[in-house]
Design an enzyme around this catalytic site. Structure first.
Site, PDB file in Angstrom:
ATOM      1  N   ASP A   1      18.461   1.238  16.366  1.00 25.80           N
ATOM      2  CA  ASP A   1      18.110   2.419  17.158  1.00 25.80           C
ATOM      3  C   ASP A   1      19.311   3.360  17.263  1.00 25.80           C
ATOM      4  O   ASP A   1      20.400   2.951  17.679  1.00 25.80           O
ATOM      5  CB  ASP A   1      17.662   1.987  18.553  1.00 25.80           C
ATOM      6  CG  ASP A   1      16.825   3.043  19.255  1.00 25.80           C
ATOM      7  OD1 ASP A   1      17.144   4.232  19.129  1.00 25.80           O
ATOM      8  OD2 ASP A   1      15.859   2.667  19.943  1.00 25.80           O
TER       9      ASP A   1
ATOM     10  N   SER B   1      10.843   4.893  25.071  1.00 34.29           N
ATOM     11  CA  SER B   1      12.144   5.570  25.101  1.00 34.29           C
ATOM     12  C   SER B   1      12.552   5.867  26.550  1.00 34.29           C
ATOM     13  O   SER B   1      12.677   4.956  27.359  1.00 34.29           O
ATOM     14  CB  SER B   1      12.074   6.832  24.245  1.00 34.29           C
ATOM     15  OG  SER B   1      13.332   7.437  24.116  1.00 34.29           O
TER      16      SER B   1
ATOM     17  N   HIS C   1      13.500   4.218  16.121  1.00 31.60           N
ATOM     18  CA  HIS C   1      13.154   4.541  17.496  1.00 31.60           C
ATOM     19  C   HIS C   1      11.681   4.918  17.661  1.00 31.60           C
ATOM     20  O   HIS C   1      11.109   4.720  18.728  1.00 31.60           O
ATOM     21  CB  HIS C   1      14.054   5.678  17.987  1.00 31.60           C
ATOM     22  CG  HIS C   1      13.969   5.942  19.447  1.00 31.60           C
ATOM     23  ND1 HIS C   1      14.439   5.051  20.390  1.00 31.60           N
ATOM     24  CD2 HIS C   1      13.465   6.997  20.142  1.00 31.60           C
ATOM     25  CE1 HIS C   1      14.247   5.554  21.602  1.00 31.60           C
ATOM     26  NE2 HIS C   1      13.645   6.721  21.477  1.00 31.60           N
TER      27      HIS C   1
END
Length: 455
Positions: free
Chosen positions: A404, A164, A432
């Protein structure tokens, strides 16, 4: 700048642990100024070291540095063990960094600023040093301290794995310090190459809307249930256990869960419990309020709120981007939806920061003034060098999630067109948090990509 190494110990599975603290400047432009500590945990799989039991054999295992998602979160110990085991099988020793301001590194909390009697301007100035650019500088400081003694120049480089926001940091690393990198792995984190958050939220709000439709299709009864809860919150002052406010806005922020595996079901359970409370007691129970508080992570992780929009800024202000963008769609605005028929669903919001959060979250209140200053600050340095990225020679292996809700797929593809030497594993079967839910398959696929084998 120096390093403090603590006494090593052994975890089950013959994993040697070395905890280290590194002293680094808050502002690298002032190396003799205020310093903070950065914590890094080193996991060494003794079974993978040739001639295990000797320091030399252990040090021969190449380093892989894990860069945490966020911004504003330290490393989850359970993740370092589970993902660490998968990475150790690839013949690495791993490093788990608590980015500056998080975890066991010198933390950022409102009470520390109050103890130091810092005003809003001083707090804002301090916080500006906690973005990806300085996280990468910290990494380089640590790399030099750990690896400069190696004779082989290639052994002075390391591999990084960014999850991320950690992937955002990886792109910054590639832009300005690629000579320190052997290889890069990224999971759900190729960053949008933008200079302000507006384009990010314009794209993401569409994905959040889509996930709301999935939610209400799965749980149609919650159209009226959520409206009833919001009506109650609007008419009552509801205080959660740590003295924060549970407002309409804060309830709708539970939608941040929609982008995780199982998140829609978790939000429904909170809605179901709230409705049960209202039917039984005419109010929300302590248990429900405690559950909401534990679901939302802004109080213990203030960087996540204060710097969430500035992580996209390069020479432009954020100006409460999500708040401005969300107002364009009436279905996210309770003041408008409540005037519509009761079969019209109010949409939950996503990973977004709003000005009223600095009133509703107890531990964000002291940062309200600094957050306002940062939201209107244009003096943000560059985070990416597109020309350098176009010339990139370091292998980049990325897992990209088509659905996502936090990192828009379309913007990712625009960035991939800029960064050379990227191979992607694109899937619509992971959200995610795919690296947690489908860890083994994603790690295996990323390392297969690394081989660059073609049919």
């Amino acid at each position: 700048m120096h390093m403090e190494e603590l006494e090593p110990y052994i975890l089950k599975g013959s994993i040697k642990v070395i905890d280290r603290f590194f002293s680094v400047p808050v502002d690298y432009a002032e190396p003799d100024g205020l310093h903070i500590r950065i914590f890094v945990r080193n996991l060494i799989p003794l079974g993978e070291a040739k001639g295990s039991g000797t320091d030399a054999a252990e040090s021969d295992l190449p380093y892989l540095l894990y860069l945490q998602g966020g911004p504003g979160f330290g490393v989850d110990l359970s993740l370092s063990v589970d993902l660490g085991n998968a990475l150790h099988k690839k013949k690495y020793q791993t490093l788990w960094l608590d980015p500056r301001g998080t975890g066991l590194s010198t933390p950022i909390t409102a009470d520390i600023f109050q103890t130091k009697q810092m005003d809003d301007e001083a707090i804002a100035k301090y916080l500006k040093h906690f973005r990806a650019d300085n996280i990468v500088r910290d990494c380089e400081t640590i790399r030099h301290l750990l690896l400069d003694g190696k004779k082989d120049p290639e052994a002075r480089k390391w591999t990084i794995f960014g999850q991320s926001f950690g992937g955002f940091c990886a792109a910054t690393y590639l832009s300005f310090h690629s000579d320190g990198l052997k290889e890069v792995f990224i999971a759900g984190g190729i960053p949008p190459m933008v200079d302000s958050p507006d384009a990010v939220y314009e794209a993401l709000v569409l994905k959040v809307e889509e996930r709301n439709k999935v939610y209400y299709t799965k749980y149609p009864q919650d159209v009226r249930n959520v409206r009833r809860i919001l009506g109650f919150l609007e008419g009552n002052d509801v205080v959660i256990p740590n003295n924060g406010n549970l407002t309409v806005s804060r309830w709708l922020q539970l939608g941040i869960q929609f982008g995780f595996h199982g998140g829609i079901d978790r939000v429904h359970q909170l809605v179901f419990r709230a409705i049960t409370d209202l039917d039984t007691f005419g109010k929300l129970s302590y248990g429900l309020l405690d559950s909401v508080q534990k679901t939302q992570s802004f109080d213990p992780n203030p960087i996540y709120a204060v710097l969430h929009e500035p992580i996209y800024c390069q020479g432009r202000m954020a100006n409460w981007s999500a708040h401005r963008v969300i107002q364009k769609n009436d279905r996210f605005v309770w003041g408008k939806v409540k005037l519509m028929s009761d079969d019209v669903a109010i949409y939950f919001t996503g990973e977004m920061i709003f000005p009223d959060m600095f009133e509703d979250y107890h531990h964000l209140r002291p940062l309200r003034g600094a957050a306002e200053l940062l939201a209107h600050d244009e003096d943000w340095p560059m985070l990416y060098d597109k020309e350098a990225l176009k010339k990139n020679k370091v292998k980049v292996n990325a897992a990209t999630y088509y659905d996502d809700m936090y990192v828009d797929f379309g913007l990712v593809q625009q960035s991939v067109s800029v960064i050379s030497n990227v191979e992607q594993f694109i899937t619509n079967q992971s959200f995610h948090d795919g690296i947690r839910k489908h860890m083994e398959s994603i790690v295996t696929t990323l390392f297969d990509l690394s081989k660059r084998e073609r049919d």
